[in-house]
Design a protein around this motif. Structure first.
Motif, short mmCIF file in Angstrom:
data_model
loop_
_atom_site.label_atom_id
_atom_site.label_comp_id
_atom_site.label_asym_id
_atom_site.label_seq_id
_atom_site.Cartn_x
_atom_site.Cartn_y
_atom_site.Cartn_z
N UNK A 53 -18.73 -0.34 -12.25
CA UNK A 53 -17.49 -0.26 -11.49
C UNK A 53 -16.35 -0.84 -12.33
N UNK A 54 -15.13 -0.41 -11.97
CA UNK A 54 -13.93 -0.91 -12.64
C UNK A 54 -13.51 -2.19 -11.94
N UNK A 55 -13.80 -3.30 -12.56
CA UNK A 55 -13.43 -4.60 -12.01
C UNK A 55 -12.86 -5.45 -13.11
N UNK A 56 -11.93 -6.34 -12.82
CA UNK A 56 -11.43 -6.66 -11.50
C UNK A 56 -10.45 -5.60 -11.00
N UNK A 57 -10.04 -5.78 -9.76
CA UNK A 57 -9.02 -4.95 -9.14
C UNK A 57 -7.70 -5.69 -9.30
N UNK A 58 -6.76 -5.06 -9.98
CA UNK A 58 -5.45 -5.66 -10.20
C UNK A 58 -4.53 -5.13 -9.11
N UNK A 59 -3.92 -6.04 -8.35
CA UNK A 59 -3.10 -5.65 -7.20
C UNK A 59 -1.66 -6.09 -7.42
N UNK A 60 -0.74 -5.15 -7.18
CA UNK A 60 0.69 -5.43 -7.28
C UNK A 60 1.33 -5.12 -5.93
N UNK A 61 2.04 -6.08 -5.37
CA UNK A 61 2.78 -5.85 -4.14
C UNK A 61 4.25 -5.65 -4.53
N UNK A 62 4.76 -4.45 -4.30
CA UNK A 62 6.10 -4.08 -4.72
C UNK A 62 7.08 -4.25 -3.55
N UNK A 63 8.37 -4.38 -3.84
CA UNK A 63 9.34 -4.59 -2.77
C UNK A 63 9.57 -3.36 -1.88
N UNK A 64 9.34 -2.14 -2.41
CA UNK A 64 9.55 -0.95 -1.58
C UNK A 64 8.71 0.21 -2.09
N UNK A 65 8.68 1.29 -1.32
CA UNK A 65 7.82 2.43 -1.66
C UNK A 65 8.27 3.13 -2.94
N UNK A 66 9.57 3.16 -3.21
CA UNK A 66 10.04 3.78 -4.46
C UNK A 66 9.48 3.04 -5.67
N UNK A 67 9.44 1.73 -5.58
CA UNK A 67 8.89 0.92 -6.68
C UNK A 67 7.38 1.16 -6.83
N UNK A 68 6.68 1.34 -5.73
CA UNK A 68 5.25 1.66 -5.78
C UNK A 68 5.04 2.96 -6.56
#
Length: 174
Positions: free
Chosen positions: A1-16
Motif C-alpha cells: 500500500x501507499x503509506x503514509x497518507x499525506x493530507x492537506x486541508x486547503x482554504x477552499x475548493x479552488x485551492x483543492x
C-alpha cells in the motif's frame, strides 16, 4: 500500500483543485524519471470527489469538469464515473495508451473499484461517514505493481480537502 497518507486541508475548493493538479504533474514527472531509470510505467491519477447535485452552490462533477477544462486540462484526460454516467467502463486505466489523469466521482468509486495509478484524492464533498471516507480513501492506497519505487513520492497517497468535517473523519480513520 501507499503509506503514509499525506493530507492537506486547503482554504477552499479552488485551492483543492489547483493543488491536486500541481501534485499530479509533479508525480507524473517523477514517474517519468522512475521509468527512465528502469522502473515500470506509472501515470498518476487524481480522483475528484464531487458533491451530489442538490443545490446550485454544490461543487458537482459537471462544475469540476468545466473548471478543469477552463484551466487547460485536455478534455480527453478527464472522465466521469457516477452511478448514472460511467466514462471509464471497459477502459484499461493501467494501459500506456490510456490518457486519463483525472476521474470525477460522487460515490461511485466504492468497494470493488481498483486502479493502482490513483494517487491523489481531492475531496470537495463534506463527508462525515467513516465508511464513506474509508471507501473513497481505499481507492488511492494500492501501490502500483505491489512494489516500492525508487522515487519516494510514488510510494505515498495524497488527500486534499477543504472540508473540516471530512478532515476530522479522515484523521479518526488514520
Amino acid at each position: 500500500v501507499k503509506l503514509p497518507i499525506v493530507v492537506y486541508n486547503q482554504p477552499d475548493t479552488n485551492e483543492v483543485i489547483t493543488s491536486a493538479i500541481q501534485l499530479q504533474k509533479t508525480l507524473e514527472a517523477r514517474a517519468v524519471i522512475e521509468a527512465a531509470e528502469g522502473g515500470r510505467y506509472i501515470r498518476p491519477i487524481v480522483l475528484f470527489q464531487a458533491q451530489p447535485k442538490s443545490n446550485d452552490d454544490n461543487v458537482t462533477f459537471e462544475k469540476i469538469k468545466t473548471q478543469l477544462v477552463e484551466i487547460g486540462i485536455p478534455e480527453h484526460q478527464i472522465k466521469i464515473k457516477t452511478a448514472q454516467k460511467d466514462e471509464i467502463k471497459n477502459i484499461n486505466l493501467m494501459s500506456r495508451d490510456c490518457e486519463i489523469r483525472y476521474i470525477i466521482t460522487v460515490n461511485a468509486l466504492k468497494e470493488g473499484w481498483d486502479c493502482p495509478f490513483a494517487y491523489i484524492l481531492a475531496s470537495l464533498a463534506n463527508k462525515t461517514s467513516p465508511i464513506d471516507v474509508e471507501q473513497i480513501l481505499g481507492r488511492i492506497l494500492r501501490l502500483p505493481y505491489v512494489t516500492r519505487h525508487k522515487q519516494d513520492l510514488l510510494n505515498l497517497s495524497y488527500v486534499f480537502t477543504s472540508s473540516a468535517n471530512f478532515l476530522a473523519t479522515l484523521e479518526r480513520i488514520k
